[in-house]
Design an enzyme around this catalytic site. Structure first.
Site, PDB file in Angstrom:
ATOM      1  N   GLU A 145      -9.543  80.731  28.743  1.00  0.00           N
ATOM      2  CA  GLU A 145      -8.148  81.139  28.565  1.00  0.00           C
ATOM      3  C   GLU A 145      -7.346  80.028  27.915  1.00  0.00           C
ATOM      4  OE1 GLU A 145      -6.326  78.953  30.509  1.00  0.00           O
ATOM      5  OE2 GLU A 145      -8.247  78.314  31.326  1.00  0.00           O
ATOM      6  N   GLU A 205     -10.141  76.817  28.622  1.00  0.00           N
ATOM      7  CA  GLU A 205     -10.696  77.222  27.326  1.00  0.00           C
ATOM      8  C   GLU A 205     -12.112  77.784  27.426  1.00  0.00           C
ATOM      9  OE1 GLU A 205     -10.572  74.090  24.419  1.00  0.00           O
ATOM     10  OE2 GLU A 205      -8.446  73.640  24.767  1.00  0.00           O
TER      11      GLU A 205
END
Length: 348
Positions: free
Chosen positions: A175, A316
């Site tokens: 994310e 991420e």
């Protein structure tokens, strides 16, 4: 009119009845009993998901879901919301840490615009699924409408099922969303459940004053709503990237794919997905224990033992990518390693 409910695909629980057979296969390999420790446990989980022999997981996809948060108006992050869009551009340019790690482990990377507060130019690696331009400020009002939450869940499920249809064998989730550790803390507070003080951490780098401001803001948000139903919690506290990841976990599980769950924020999405559809739990591989305050307690609430503990706190999907070679190794342990009987009899 009754509020809408998400139209999510059916998830069949993994069939635990085959666990003794998988354990016996591993115990019969050319190695001492239990000598590969947690990799053997992972091999069993992947075997259960695959109903026998898991694939090699050579075709792996990292989906990075991006969204902005109205809560960031309250200073819950040490970075402005504009960094979300800047980091999406970095992913698409191939220059983020997740890109480097994806290349290192041979995974494809795609970015999903779930709710970035800005217009993103078209790109082959970008999926434009924007539900709205960022959530509302959850300290003052519901972050999302019920319809927006449902749409995010359904879109996430579709994305994951489409990836399975393309031939991907395993999904890693990550994310990007400035302020999303605040939403994740509120989700954990209600769905673990756990005291809010145990859920709130420094995020991307708050000092003591910033941490106190973040906690005070989230206390106001929590006091505004008594929601405990997972769909209501996602609606009240956001974010769009978290809800869409929850849907992706459900969609992947419905297609029989294991999901590599990254750190604190992705685990919050997994927590919501499991509370919505308990059967997805067997498909989640929890990859690492984040340095973020609260992640250990969230993992305990999920009864999950992560594969790695490297003090990561980037997000991420970086931790999920680092665990991908372990999943590949566990698959090959089941499928490629000779049995001890074959070794001793010379039948190699």
């Amino acid at each position: 009119m009754n509020p809408p409910h998400a139209n999510l695909p059916h998830v069949s629980p993994v069939d635990a009845s085959t666990m003794p057979e998988l354990r016996a296969r591993l115990d019969g390999k050319a190695k001492p009993l239990g000598a590969l420790g947690r990799i053997e446990d992972l091999a069993v989980q992947l075997g259960l998901i695959a109903n026998g022999s898991p694939p090699s997981f050579d075709r792996a996809l990292l989906l990075v879901f991006a969204g902005d948060h109205g809560l960031n108006q309250e200073g819950v992050s040490s970075y402005p919301s504009s960094v979300t869009q800047a980091m999406v551009a970095t992913f698409l340019a191939g220059k983020a840490a997740a890109n480097a790690f994806a290349q290192a482990v041979g995974a494809q990377l795609r970015v999903v615009d779930a709710g970035v507060d800005g217009d993103l130019p078209a790109h082959p690696a970008l999926l434009d699924e924007k539900v709205r331009r960022g959530t509302r400020n959850a300290a003052a009002e519901a972050a999302l409408s019920r319809e927006e939450t449902v749409k995010a869940l359904e879109v996430g499920a579709r994305i994951a099922r489409d990836a399975a249809g393309e031939g991907f064998e395993i999904l890693a989730l990550g994310e990007m969303g400035i302020g999303n550790s605040a939403s994740a803390a509120l989700i954990m507070h209600r769905l673990a459940p756990a005291p809010l003080e145990d859920c709130v951490g420094r995020g991307a780098g708050h000092d003591d004053a910033g941490l106190a401001r973040k906690l005070a803001t989230l206390q106001r948000a929590a006091a505004r709503s008594v929601a405990t139903d997972p769909l209501d919690v996602l609606t009240e506290f956001g974010g769009l990237e978290i809800a869409m990841m929850s849907g992706a976990i459900i969609g992947a599980a419905s297609a029989g794919l294991p999901v590599l769950v990254d750190g604190f924020i992705t685990s919050a999405a997994a927590l919501a997905a499991i509370r919505l559809v308990p059967a997805v739990e067997g498909y989640c591989v929890f990859c690492h224990r984040s340095a973020e305050q609260g992640h250990q307690r969230m993992l305990q609430a999920l009864q999950a033992e992560p594969l790695l503990a490297l003090d990561l706190r980037l997000g991420e999907g970086t931790g999920a990518l680092l665990a991908l070679p372990l999943a590949r190794a566990a698959s090959r342990l089941l499928n490629q390693v000779a049995s001890l009987d074959d070794v001793l009899s010379g039948r190699l």
